[in-house]
Write an enzyme that holds these catalytic residues in place. Structure first.
Site, PDB file in Angstrom:
ATOM      1  N   ASP A 175     -20.590 -15.083  21.529  1.00  0.00           N
ATOM      2  CA  ASP A 175     -20.683 -14.890  19.584  1.00  0.00           C
ATOM      3  C   ASP A 175     -21.823 -14.394  18.892  1.00  0.00           C
ATOM      4  OD1 ASP A 175     -23.014 -16.396  19.191  1.00  0.00           O
ATOM      5  OD2 ASP A 175     -22.034 -18.814  18.876  1.00  0.00           O
ATOM      6  N   LEU A 176     -21.573 -14.241  17.939  1.00  0.00           N
ATOM      7  CA  LEU A 176     -22.646 -13.307  17.809  1.00  0.00           C
ATOM      8  C   LEU A 176     -23.717 -13.250  17.786  1.00  0.00           C
ATOM      9  CD1 LEU A 176     -19.821 -12.761  13.995  1.00  0.00           C
ATOM     10  CD2 LEU A 176     -20.268 -10.620  16.266  1.00  0.00           C
TER      11      LEU A 176
END
Length: 160
Positions: free
Chosen positions: A28-29
């Site tokens: 994810d980020l």
């Protein structure tokens, strides 16, 4: 633990070891592995375990004999895998029945357990009904079966 090198992993006694690297697409980020990717890694490891055991899933499907399908899974997330981590997926068969088997899979970074799965895989006809596994497949699994399912300890997860 040394990570396996062949693309389909290695058999080491009653366990199969399969190497995975965490790529940007897996995260994810924040750079932490997205939770659903463990399911993908575990599935790839099981598919390659079957190859190592000499089980030809594609031929069974094409001949109409049947296919394995995941019927039950319980995941336990313990530590995050991060971008560029090398992860070893360990698979053990803990119970063998006529039409199914139970397995335990663990994703590790070094000795730390990141995620573990307890699951049941059933052999089904192509229209979805349970069916006895082919005898030679059961024989292959019988040589691979392990003792009762291990569980993560606080020491192994780093949560002591």
């Amino acid at each position: 633990m040394t990570l396996p090198h062949p693309p389909d992993g290695v058999l080491d006694g009653p366990r199969h070891l399969y190497a995975v690297r965490v790529y940007y697409e897996d995260t994810d980020l924040s750079g932490i592995t997205y939770h659903a990717n463990y399911l993908r890694w575990f599935e790839r490891a099981r598919s390659d375990l079957l190859r190592r055991l000499g089980i030809d899933q594609r031929a069974a499907i094409e001949s109409g004999e049947g296919a394995y399908a995941l019927s039950e899974v319980n995941l336990r997330y313990l530590l995050p895998a991060r971008l560029d981590d090398d992860v070893a997926i360990e698979t053990r068969c803990t119970e063998l029945r006529a039409a199914s088997c139970r397995m335990h899979q663990v994703a590790r970074r070094g000795t730390a357990i990141l995620c573990e799965a307890h699951l049941r895989v059933g052999f089904l006809t192509l229209d979805g009904r349970p069916r006895r596994q082919p005898e030679d497949w059961r024989t292959a699994f019988a040589r691979f079966i392990d003792a009762p399912e291990p569980t993560a300890t606080p020491e192994a997860t780093g949560h002591a």
